[in-house]
Design an enzyme around this catalytic site. Structure first.
Site, mmCIF file in Angstrom:
data_model
loop_
_atom_site.group_PDB
_atom_site.id
_atom_site.type_symbol
_atom_site.label_atom_id
_atom_site.label_comp_id
_atom_site.label_asym_id
_atom_site.label_seq_id
_atom_site.Cartn_x
_atom_site.Cartn_y
_atom_site.Cartn_z
ATOM 1 N N TRP A 101 5.443 1.391 5.768
ATOM 2 C CA TRP A 101 5.959 1.973 4.521
ATOM 3 C C TRP A 101 6.573 3.341 4.775
ATOM 4 O O TRP A 101 7.600 3.694 4.186
ATOM 5 C CB TRP A 101 4.858 2.051 3.462
ATOM 6 C CG TRP A 101 4.370 0.692 3.075
ATOM 7 C CD1 TRP A 101 3.109 0.202 3.218
ATOM 8 C CD2 TRP A 101 5.144 -0.378 2.509
ATOM 9 N NE1 TRP A 101 3.060 -1.099 2.779
ATOM 10 C CE2 TRP A 101 4.280 -1.486 2.345
ATOM 11 C CE3 TRP A 101 6.487 -0.507 2.128
ATOM 12 C CZ2 TRP A 101 4.712 -2.703 1.809
ATOM 13 C CZ3 TRP A 101 6.918 -1.721 1.598
ATOM 14 C CH2 TRP A 101 6.041 -2.796 1.442
ATOM 15 N N ASP A 169 3.395 9.554 -0.560
ATOM 16 C CA ASP A 169 3.248 8.187 -1.066
ATOM 17 C C ASP A 169 1.751 7.858 -1.033
ATOM 18 O O ASP A 169 1.181 7.679 0.037
ATOM 19 C CB ASP A 169 4.056 7.234 -0.167
ATOM 20 C CG ASP A 169 3.891 5.767 -0.552
ATOM 21 O OD1 ASP A 169 3.112 5.460 -1.484
ATOM 22 O OD2 ASP A 169 4.555 4.918 0.084
ATOM 23 N N LYS A 193 -2.178 -1.445 -6.204
ATOM 24 C CA LYS A 193 -3.284 -1.438 -5.255
ATOM 25 C C LYS A 193 -4.540 -0.819 -5.873
ATOM 26 O O LYS A 193 -5.575 -1.438 -5.875
ATOM 27 C CB LYS A 193 -2.887 -0.724 -3.971
ATOM 28 C CG LYS A 193 -2.073 -1.661 -3.080
ATOM 29 C CD LYS A 193 -0.849 -1.066 -2.508
ATOM 30 C CE LYS A 193 0.024 -2.138 -1.871
ATOM 31 N NZ LYS A 193 1.309 -1.586 -1.482
HETATM 32 C C1 PLP Z 1 2.518 -1.443 -1.069
HETATM 33 C C2 PLP Z 1 3.080 -0.153 -0.639
HETATM 34 C C3 PLP Z 1 4.427 0.188 -0.887
HETATM 35 C C4 PLP Z 1 5.409 -0.763 -1.513
HETATM 36 O O1 PLP Z 1 5.218 -0.874 -2.865
HETATM 37 P P1 PLP Z 1 6.219 -1.688 -3.813
HETATM 38 O O2 PLP Z 1 5.626 -1.424 -5.138
HETATM 39 O O3 PLP Z 1 6.165 -3.115 -3.384
HETATM 40 O O4 PLP Z 1 7.576 -1.120 -3.671
HETATM 41 C C5 PLP Z 1 4.849 1.451 -0.514
HETATM 42 N N1 PLP Z 1 4.024 2.328 0.073
HETATM 43 C C6 PLP Z 1 2.730 2.015 0.338
HETATM 44 C C7 PLP Z 1 1.853 3.028 1.007
HETATM 45 C C8 PLP Z 1 2.233 0.775 -0.007
HETATM 46 O O5 PLP Z 1 0.943 0.479 0.258
#
Ligand code: PLP
Length: 357
Positions: A101, A169, A193
């Protein structure tokens, strides 16, 4: 119907209490109508939006000079919105590359700005978090990924008193532990998540960073517009907002972020203990950088790994296969995954090893 112990990496498990409440709200939320069937401008819905914002502020102790907005497009759209909104005229932005990511965040930013990778653990298959960073003094921001969902590493200490805004993020560990929001310029997290269903993304931004955006930027890509319209510029994913609100209330009722921080440490310890005990299961990550949200380990070979996943499933322990490019096993222990689930899994790990090891 029996619900399994679900260790899915994302979308992840949701609390049963929340699902039960949400299934009622789907049929009837206000008089005779379900949550999906009422206006996003109605008082009942505005109350949900306001409750999300105030509960997030309270749970994360977000200072007054930070705004909270609710976006769409997943965390992935933030890979683009962050540079679109935060780049200074020199367009420089610095990224720490600690996983898939983080890599993607940098790739998307490269279409807009001048990206510098301050450090990368790619050469070591992302098994650790690099600690020495090659930061450009004139960069617009430093982008971090707090928890690497795929590889199972986590940043346990964030830079303090940075003059350069830290963008983070936090998609896979927001609300799993306490963080000091004032250490960051911007935090974003896709909900699916640790916060609720997919479809909504939480963005927390320090006010002074709002005005860097070029006014020619399309409205829905400007953070400023979300604030101007209180995150209701257009129709949001109303059901996702609703369930996010229920999850935040659940977190609060359970005892807030501190409660989950302790519980998550206890849960992860149950699994890491099995990994460290014998050598049959091999953790792939450097000890100090282990994630408390996604625990990745390997069995001696693929045949045993497949058998582990299959027999776990027969024991109601589901969604344990590792990410496709990593293999092995990945145990995601987000807030909604119970201590009971982790106890059942650690027992299964012992039993499986005794049988085949
Ligand atoms: C799952 C995830 C993403 C991607 O998320 P989307 O909502 O599918 O765009 C980005 N960064 C991290 C750290 C993730 O775990």
């Amino acid at each position: 119907m029996t619900r399994s112990y679900n260790f899915s990496a994302g979308p992840g498990a949701l609390p049963l209490e929340v699902l039960e409440e949400a299934s009622k709200g789907l049929i009837e939320f206000t008089k005779g109508a379900g949550i999906q069937e009422i206006s996003h401008r109605s008082p009942a819905f505005l109350e949900i939006r306001d409750s999300i914002l105030s509960n997030l502020r309270q749970l994360m102790d977000i200072p007054k000079n930070y705004k909270i907005l609710l976006c769409q497009g997943g965390a992935t759209l933030q890979f683009t919105m962050v540079p679109m909104n935060l780049l200074k005229p020199n367009k420089k932005c610095d990224y720490l590359e600690t996983g898939i990511w983080a890599e993607k965040a940098g790739e998307h930013a490269r279409k807009i700005g001048d990206v510098n990778i301050i450090a990368s653990s790619k050469g070591e298959k992302y098994t650790y978090i690099p600690k020495i960073w090659n930061i450009r003094p004139d960069t617009s921001y430093i982008h971090l990924t707090s928890n690497n969902t795929v590889y199972g590493t986590q940043i346990h200490e964030f830079p303090k008193n940075s003059n350069i805004p830290i963008v983070c993020d936090m998609s896979s560990d927001i609300l799993s532990r306490s963080v000091d929001v004032s250490q960051f310029g911007l935090i974003y997290a896709g909900a699916q998540k640790n916060l609720g269903p997919s479809g909504v993304v939480v963005v927390i931004i320090r006010e002074d960073l709002l005005d860097l955006v070029d006014d020619k930027t399309p409205d829905l890509l400007q953070y400023k517009k979300y604030i101007e319209y209180d995150s209701l510029y257009n129709t949001p994913p109303t059901f996702s907002f609703y369930v996010l609100d229920l999850v935040l209330k659940w977190v609060k009722n359970k005892g807030g972020v501190n409660y989950f921080e302790n519980l998550n440490a206890e849960k992860a310890h149950l699994i890491y203990k099995e990994i460290d005990r014998s050598g049959f299961y091999k953790g792939s990550v450097v000890g100090e950088d282990r994630s408390l949200m996604n625990i990745v380990f390997h069995l001696p070979n693929k045949e045993l790994t497949d058998r582990f996943v299959k027999e776990a499933e027969e024991n109601n322990l589901v969604n344990l296969a590792g990410y496709r490019s990593v293999g092995g096993i990945r145990v995601s222990t987000y807030n909604a995954v119970t201590l009971e689930a982790c106890k059942a899994l650690s027992q299964f790990m012992r039993d499986f090893e005794n049988k085949v090891g």
